[in-house]
Design a protein around this motif. Structure first.
Motif, mmCIF file in Angstrom:
data_model
loop_
_atom_site.group_PDB
_atom_site.id
_atom_site.type_symbol
_atom_site.label_atom_id
_atom_site.label_comp_id
_atom_site.label_asym_id
_atom_site.label_seq_id
_atom_site.Cartn_x
_atom_site.Cartn_y
_atom_site.Cartn_z
ATOM 1 N N ALA A 222 6.114 -12.182 0.464
ATOM 2 C CA ALA A 222 4.996 -11.801 1.337
ATOM 3 C C ALA A 222 4.643 -12.873 2.352
ATOM 4 O O ALA A 222 3.684 -12.713 3.112
ATOM 5 C CB ALA A 222 3.766 -11.477 0.491
ATOM 6 N N LYS A 223 5.408 -13.953 2.428
ATOM 7 C CA LYS A 223 5.094 -15.053 3.342
ATOM 8 C C LYS A 223 4.840 -14.550 4.766
ATOM 9 O O LYS A 223 5.678 -13.892 5.375
ATOM 10 C CB LYS A 223 6.241 -16.072 3.364
ATOM 11 C CG LYS A 223 6.259 -17.036 2.188
ATOM 12 C CD LYS A 223 5.118 -18.033 2.253
ATOM 13 C CE LYS A 223 5.196 -19.035 1.109
ATOM 14 N NZ LYS A 223 4.022 -19.926 1.088
ATOM 15 N N ASN A 224 3.643 -14.838 5.249
ATOM 16 C CA ASN A 224 3.251 -14.545 6.641
ATOM 17 C C ASN A 224 3.325 -13.063 7.002
ATOM 18 O O ASN A 224 3.403 -12.708 8.188
ATOM 19 C CB ASN A 224 4.108 -15.356 7.618
ATOM 20 C CG ASN A 224 3.989 -16.855 7.393
ATOM 21 O OD1 ASN A 224 2.899 -17.387 7.216
ATOM 22 N ND2 ASN A 224 5.131 -17.539 7.373
ATOM 23 N N ALA A 225 3.299 -12.187 6.021
ATOM 24 C CA ALA A 225 3.358 -10.751 6.297
ATOM 25 C C ALA A 225 2.106 -10.302 7.051
ATOM 26 O O ALA A 225 1.017 -10.855 6.874
ATOM 27 C CB ALA A 225 3.493 -9.965 4.998
ATOM 28 N N ASP A 226 2.264 -9.282 7.876
ATOM 29 C CA ASP A 226 1.111 -8.724 8.584
ATOM 30 C C ASP A 226 0.180 -7.998 7.631
ATOM 31 O O ASP A 226 -1.034 -7.947 7.864
ATOM 32 C CB ASP A 226 1.590 -7.771 9.674
ATOM 33 C CG ASP A 226 2.406 -8.490 10.727
ATOM 34 O OD1 ASP A 226 1.836 -9.337 11.426
ATOM 35 O OD2 ASP A 226 3.618 -8.214 10.835
ATOM 36 N N ALA A 227 0.743 -7.420 6.578
ATOM 37 C CA ALA A 227 -0.082 -6.739 5.577
ATOM 38 C C ALA A 227 0.603 -6.785 4.221
ATOM 39 O O ALA A 227 1.820 -6.596 4.127
ATOM 40 C CB ALA A 227 -0.336 -5.295 5.981
ATOM 41 N N LEU A 228 -0.182 -7.044 3.195
ATOM 42 C CA LEU A 228 0.266 -6.951 1.804
ATOM 43 C C LEU A 228 -0.530 -5.842 1.135
ATOM 44 O O LEU A 228 -1.760 -5.900 1.082
ATOM 45 C CB LEU A 228 0.037 -8.277 1.071
ATOM 46 C CG LEU A 228 0.260 -8.253 -0.456
ATOM 47 C CD1 LEU A 228 1.693 -7.890 -0.808
ATOM 48 C CD2 LEU A 228 -0.132 -9.603 -1.082
ATOM 49 N N ILE A 229 0.172 -4.823 0.670
ATOM 50 C CA ILE A 229 -0.452 -3.707 -0.060
ATOM 51 C C ILE A 229 -0.081 -3.880 -1.517
ATOM 52 O O ILE A 229 1.095 -3.769 -1.884
ATOM 53 C CB ILE A 229 0.024 -2.351 0.502
ATOM 54 C CG1 ILE A 229 -0.336 -2.248 1.987
ATOM 55 C CG2 ILE A 229 -0.592 -1.206 -0.288
ATOM 56 C CD1 ILE A 229 0.240 -1.034 2.684
ATOM 57 N N HIS A 230 -1.076 -4.175 -2.333
ATOM 58 C CA HIS A 230 -0.806 -4.646 -3.694
ATOM 59 C C HIS A 230 -1.801 -4.052 -4.671
ATOM 60 O O HIS A 230 -2.970 -3.853 -4.347
ATOM 61 C CB HIS A 230 -0.889 -6.180 -3.708
ATOM 62 C CG HIS A 230 -0.279 -6.830 -4.906
ATOM 63 N ND1 HIS A 230 -0.863 -6.790 -6.155
ATOM 64 C CD2 HIS A 230 0.867 -7.546 -5.038
ATOM 65 C CE1 HIS A 230 -0.105 -7.463 -7.007
ATOM 66 N NE2 HIS A 230 0.951 -7.932 -6.355
ATOM 67 N N GLU A 231 -1.348 -3.798 -5.850
ATOM 68 C CA GLU A 231 -2.256 -3.316 -6.894
ATOM 69 C C GLU A 231 -3.289 -4.376 -7.256
ATOM 70 O O GLU A 231 -3.009 -5.577 -7.237
ATOM 71 C CB GLU A 231 -1.460 -2.933 -8.138
ATOM 72 C CG GLU A 231 -0.890 -4.110 -8.931
ATOM 73 C CD GLU A 231 -1.217 -4.008 -10.421
ATOM 74 O OE1 GLU A 231 -2.409 -4.174 -10.782
ATOM 75 O OE2 GLU A 231 -0.289 -3.788 -11.215
ATOM 76 N N ALA A 232 -4.491 -3.905 -7.540
ATOM 77 C CA ALA A 232 -5.537 -4.734 -8.141
ATOM 78 C C ALA A 232 -6.250 -3.787 -9.094
ATOM 79 O O ALA A 232 -7.339 -3.289 -8.806
ATOM 80 C CB ALA A 232 -6.469 -5.308 -7.092
ATOM 81 N N THR A 233 -5.609 -3.528 -10.195
ATOM 82 C CA THR A 233 -6.053 -2.471 -11.106
ATOM 83 C C THR A 233 -7.449 -2.725 -11.647
ATOM 84 O O THR A 233 -8.236 -1.791 -11.831
ATOM 85 C CB THR A 233 -5.044 -2.315 -12.268
ATOM 86 O OG1 THR A 233 -3.731 -2.147 -11.721
ATOM 87 C CG2 THR A 233 -5.381 -1.117 -13.140
ATOM 88 N N PHE A 234 -7.762 -3.989 -11.870
ATOM 89 C CA PHE A 234 -9.032 -4.341 -12.517
ATOM 90 C C PHE A 234 -9.801 -5.398 -11.736
ATOM 91 O O PHE A 234 -9.203 -6.228 -11.044
ATOM 92 C CB PHE A 234 -8.779 -4.876 -13.931
ATOM 93 C CG PHE A 234 -8.040 -3.934 -14.831
ATOM 94 C CD1 PHE A 234 -8.674 -2.833 -15.386
ATOM 95 C CD2 PHE A 234 -6.701 -4.150 -15.119
ATOM 96 C CE1 PHE A 234 -7.992 -1.962 -16.223
ATOM 97 C CE2 PHE A 234 -6.009 -3.287 -15.955
ATOM 98 C CZ PHE A 234 -6.652 -2.183 -16.505
ATOM 99 N N ALA A 235 -11.124 -5.371 -11.881
ATOM 100 C CA ALA A 235 -11.942 -6.494 -11.442
ATOM 101 C C ALA A 235 -11.605 -7.684 -12.336
ATOM 102 O O ALA A 235 -11.004 -7.540 -13.412
ATOM 103 C CB ALA A 235 -13.424 -6.141 -11.535
ATOM 104 N N SER A 236 -12.002 -8.867 -11.916
ATOM 105 C CA SER A 236 -11.506 -10.073 -12.579
ATOM 106 C C SER A 236 -12.107 -10.329 -13.947
ATOM 107 O O SER A 236 -11.602 -11.168 -14.697
ATOM 108 C CB SER A 236 -11.715 -11.281 -11.664
ATOM 109 O OG SER A 236 -10.974 -11.092 -10.473
ATOM 110 N N ASP A 237 -13.162 -9.603 -14.331
ATOM 111 C CA ASP A 237 -13.700 -9.762 -15.685
ATOM 112 C C ASP A 237 -12.815 -9.062 -16.728
ATOM 113 O O ASP A 237 -13.067 -9.165 -17.922
ATOM 114 C CB ASP A 237 -15.139 -9.251 -15.774
ATOM 115 C CG ASP A 237 -15.261 -7.767 -15.450
ATOM 116 O OD1 ASP A 237 -14.266 -7.160 -15.002
ATOM 117 O OD2 ASP A 237 -16.367 -7.217 -15.637
#
Length: 313
Positions: A222-237
């Motif tokens: 993803a280095k210097n990508a214009d956009a990263l579309i990535h899972e974030a299934t959960f909040a950090s708690d």
């Protein structure tokens, strides 16, 4: 480039979030559509968008979990029923070919277009039209892939006014000059084409990841990508829960995006545990990265220029 989020939920569908599907439409290439994952009811989601199923030329399946795959046989069938005749290529992990062929055979479905199924076993790179697609391995309980889509550099702009002053009219000479060739005018004067063309501009780069725990591989691709579309299934708690199932939290994903110096970050694959109230999730997400979007079903994002990702309601 337009990104149509057709399914942004995780695991099971919820009222406001269907399971995974993302369509990438190339506005510059006659509206060609690439589909990333195809969860159950993806073809129904198409009905609520301005996209058409026959316009799909390429499908990428990140991994063989049902929430990313169960909608594929129906969509392939509907593409045929709706008049799709152009060849379609499907990329995905080993086992995908057997799944598709068995599904179509069991339902006695005959497609009226050529279907190519390419199984991916490891990291690879290949060309599709004007884009280089790099496939990389992620960290999940089953084989899961991420995809880096990188456009070719675009030719520099021709200095038309300067050429007109030299008496050069539009025609064959323009094409030669745009290639940087040295040409001779009718007057006998020689022109160095490179002096009349701006430097090429780099193409846009987008990285789309399937399900994964945080991994250095994402940062690398993803280095210097214009956009990263990535899972974030959960909040950090829910860090422990995410780790148990090979997923990422908001902070996991934001840290990778910062380390990779990406311009825009899009969170998707959001757990149905937030179906009743997403406020806490969204508040953390919005504070995690400078330019961030929390995807929702039928969101459309446009990457018009390098680094410029915008939302169209």
């Amino acid at each position: 480039m337009e990104f149509h989020f057709l399914g942004t939920g995780a695991g099971v569908p919820a009222k406001k979030r269907n399971v995974s599907a993302l369509a990438l439409r190339f506005l510059e290439h006659k509206g060609d559509v690439w589909l990333f994952d195809c969860g159950e009811a993806t073809q129904h989601q198409f009905l609520h968008s301005k996209l058409s199923i026959p316009a799909i030329s390429t499908i990428f399946i990140s991994h063989l979990h049902g929430d990313h795959l169960y909608g594929l046989p129906g969509l392939l069938s509907s593409r045929s029923f709706q008049g799709g005749r152009m060849p379609l290529t499907v990329y995905g992990p080993v086992g995908l070919k057997a799944y598709i062929q068995m599904s179509l055979a069991t339902t006695n479905t005959t497609l009226k277009y050529e279907l190519r199924i390419i199984e991916l076993e490891e990291a690879s790179s290949f060309q599709i039209g004007a884009c280089t697609v790099s496939v990389f391995m992620l960290q999940h309980p089953v084989q899961s892939f991420g995809f880096r889509i990188e456009e070719e550099a675009k030719p520099g702009r021709l200095h038309v006014e300067a050429l007109k002053q030299k008496g050069v009219s539009p025609g064959p000479l323009y094409a030669a000059i745009k290639k940087g060739e040295t040409v001779q005018l009718e007057t006998g004067e020689w022109l160095n084409g490179k002096e009349y063309v701006e430097a090429p501009s780099a193409g846009r780069t987008v990285v789309i990841c399937g399900d994964t725990a945080p991994t250095e591989t994402v940062i690398s691709y993803a280095k210097n990508a214009d956009a990263l579309i990535h899972e974030a299934t959960f909040a950090s708690d829910q860090q422990a829960h995410a780790s148990d199932f090979g997923h990422s939290t908001i902070q996991d994903t934001a840290k990778m995006a910062k380390a990779a110096n990406v311009h825009n970050l899009v969170f998707t694959h959001i757990s149905s545990r937030y179906a009743r109230d997403e406020n806490e999730y969204v508040m953390e997400a919005k504070s995690s990265f400078e330019k961030v979007f929390v995807a929702y079903d039928f969101l459309v994002l446009t990457l018009s220029k390098k680094g410029e990702l915008s939302c169209h309601e």
